[in-house]
Design a protein around this motif. Sequence first.
Motif, PDB file in Angstrom:
ATOM      1  N   ARG A  59       0.583 -88.536 -15.562  1.00  0.00           N
ATOM      2  CA  ARG A  59       0.063 -88.472 -14.192  1.00  0.00           C
ATOM      3  C   ARG A  59      -1.327 -89.108 -14.115  1.00  0.00           C
ATOM      4  O   ARG A  59      -1.617 -89.864 -13.184  1.00  0.00           O
ATOM      5  CB  ARG A  59       0.009 -87.016 -13.707  1.00  0.00           C
ATOM      6  N   HIS A  63      -1.029 -92.644 -12.313  1.00  0.00           N
ATOM      7  CA  HIS A  63      -1.301 -92.401 -10.897  1.00  0.00           C
ATOM      8  C   HIS A  63      -2.776 -92.189 -10.577  1.00  0.00           C
ATOM      9  O   HIS A  63      -3.324 -92.894  -9.737  1.00  0.00           O
ATOM     10  CB  HIS A  63      -0.470 -91.208 -10.400  1.00  0.00           C
ATOM     11  N   ARG A  66      -4.940 -95.282 -11.120  1.00  0.00           N
ATOM     12  CA  ARG A  66      -4.598 -96.325 -10.141  1.00  0.00           C
ATOM     13  C   ARG A  66      -5.198 -96.003  -8.772  1.00  0.00           C
ATOM     14  O   ARG A  66      -5.803 -96.864  -8.116  1.00  0.00           O
ATOM     15  CB  ARG A  66      -3.072 -96.449 -10.046  1.00  0.00           C
ATOM     16  N   ILE A  67      -5.076 -94.741  -8.356  1.00  0.00           N
ATOM     17  CA  ILE A  67      -5.618 -94.347  -7.051  1.00  0.00           C
ATOM     18  C   ILE A  67      -7.143 -94.327  -7.095  1.00  0.00           C
ATOM     19  O   ILE A  67      -7.812 -94.735  -6.141  1.00  0.00           O
ATOM     20  CB  ILE A  67      -5.022 -92.997  -6.611  1.00  0.00           C
ATOM     21  N   ARG A  70      -8.471 -97.705  -6.498  1.00  0.00           N
ATOM     22  CA  ARG A  70      -8.399 -98.046  -5.074  1.00  0.00           C
ATOM     23  C   ARG A  70      -9.698 -97.676  -4.359  1.00  0.00           C
ATOM     24  O   ARG A  70     -10.104 -98.337  -3.414  1.00  0.00           O
ATOM     25  CB  ARG A  70      -7.211 -97.295  -4.443  1.00  0.00           C
ATOM     26  N   ASP A 111      -6.760 -88.228  -0.455  1.00  0.00           N
ATOM     27  CA  ASP A 111      -5.712 -89.253  -0.466  1.00  0.00           C
ATOM     28  C   ASP A 111      -4.332 -88.592  -0.404  1.00  0.00           C
ATOM     29  O   ASP A 111      -4.009 -87.730  -1.235  1.00  0.00           O
ATOM     30  CB  ASP A 111      -5.843 -90.102  -1.742  1.00  0.00           C
ATOM     31  N   GLN A 112      -3.531 -88.975   0.557  1.00  0.00           N
ATOM     32  CA  GLN A 112      -2.211 -88.365   0.758  1.00  0.00           C
ATOM     33  C   GLN A 112      -1.246 -88.666  -0.389  1.00  0.00           C
ATOM     34  O   GLN A 112      -0.466 -87.801  -0.787  1.00  0.00           O
ATOM     35  CB  GLN A 112      -1.614 -88.814   2.097  1.00  0.00           C
ATOM     36  N   GLU A 113      -1.293 -89.876  -0.928  1.00  0.00           N
ATOM     37  CA  GLU A 113      -0.421 -90.196  -2.065  1.00  0.00           C
ATOM     38  C   GLU A 113      -0.769 -89.288  -3.247  1.00  0.00           C
ATOM     39  O   GLU A 113       0.119 -88.751  -3.912  1.00  0.00           O
ATOM     40  CB  GLU A 113      -0.559 -91.664  -2.465  1.00  0.00           C
ATOM     41  N   TRP A 114      -2.071 -89.099  -3.522  1.00  0.00           N
ATOM     42  CA  TRP A 114      -2.491 -88.247  -4.634  1.00  0.00           C
ATOM     43  C   TRP A 114      -2.040 -86.805  -4.400  1.00  0.00           C
ATOM     44  O   TRP A 114      -1.565 -86.143  -5.331  1.00  0.00           O
ATOM     45  CB  TRP A 114      -3.997 -88.347  -4.831  1.00  0.00           C
ATOM     46  N   GLN A 116       0.558 -85.781  -2.740  1.00  0.00           N
ATOM     47  CA  GLN A 116       2.013 -85.719  -2.962  1.00  0.00           C
ATOM     48  C   GLN A 116       2.341 -85.765  -4.454  1.00  0.00           C
ATOM     49  O   GLN A 116       3.233 -85.051  -4.921  1.00  0.00           O
ATOM     50  CB  GLN A 116       2.709 -86.858  -2.217  1.00  0.00           C
ATOM     51  N   ILE A 117       1.650 -86.600  -5.203  1.00  0.00           N
ATOM     52  CA  ILE A 117       1.884 -86.698  -6.651  1.00  0.00           C
ATOM     53  C   ILE A 117       1.535 -85.377  -7.330  1.00  0.00           C
ATOM     54  O   ILE A 117       2.289 -84.884  -8.182  1.00  0.00           O
ATOM     55  CB  ILE A 117       1.086 -87.874  -7.254  1.00  0.00           C
TER      56      ILE A 117
END
Length: 150
Positions: A59, A63, A66-67, A70, A111-114, A116-117
């Motif tokens: 993770r 992930h 990478r985030i 960003r 961050d919404q992607e984070w 969710q992960i």
Amino acid sequence: MMHIKTFLLVTTLAMVFTIMSTTAGLSQTSSKGVTTADVIHQLRIYEIFDGNKKAFHERFSDHAMRIMARYGFKIVATWESRHHNRTELVYLLEWPDTGTMEERWAKFMSDQEWAQIKKATAEAHGLLVGDIEDRTLELTDYSPGRRLAN
């Protein structure tokens, strides 16, 4: 007597500075002898669990890093450490200043992607992180290096 954890932290940071330091111009010194540094560093220490360590590392590397990129996180180095019968991920970040550090952490944490992960990995593997330690490090005027990252 110096606490073992403090000793290990100081030793680790000394090795990082020795190995990765580069020379640069001196910056101004405050009245307390602490430099108004070109950059600041942030030391993060996460307790991770041996039973799901692989899931944590996947993770983080696949992930989180990478985030974080960003949002302009500059990760200098990452380590795995054993301390007081626990496993830890230790990593060092470099920031231009405290305001930038705080702003970018706020963006990363929202961050919404984070989100969710983290939810998906917690459902699949349980709790991946225990205690978190966070330290902001400001270079002194006698530090051998100004920057650690390229």
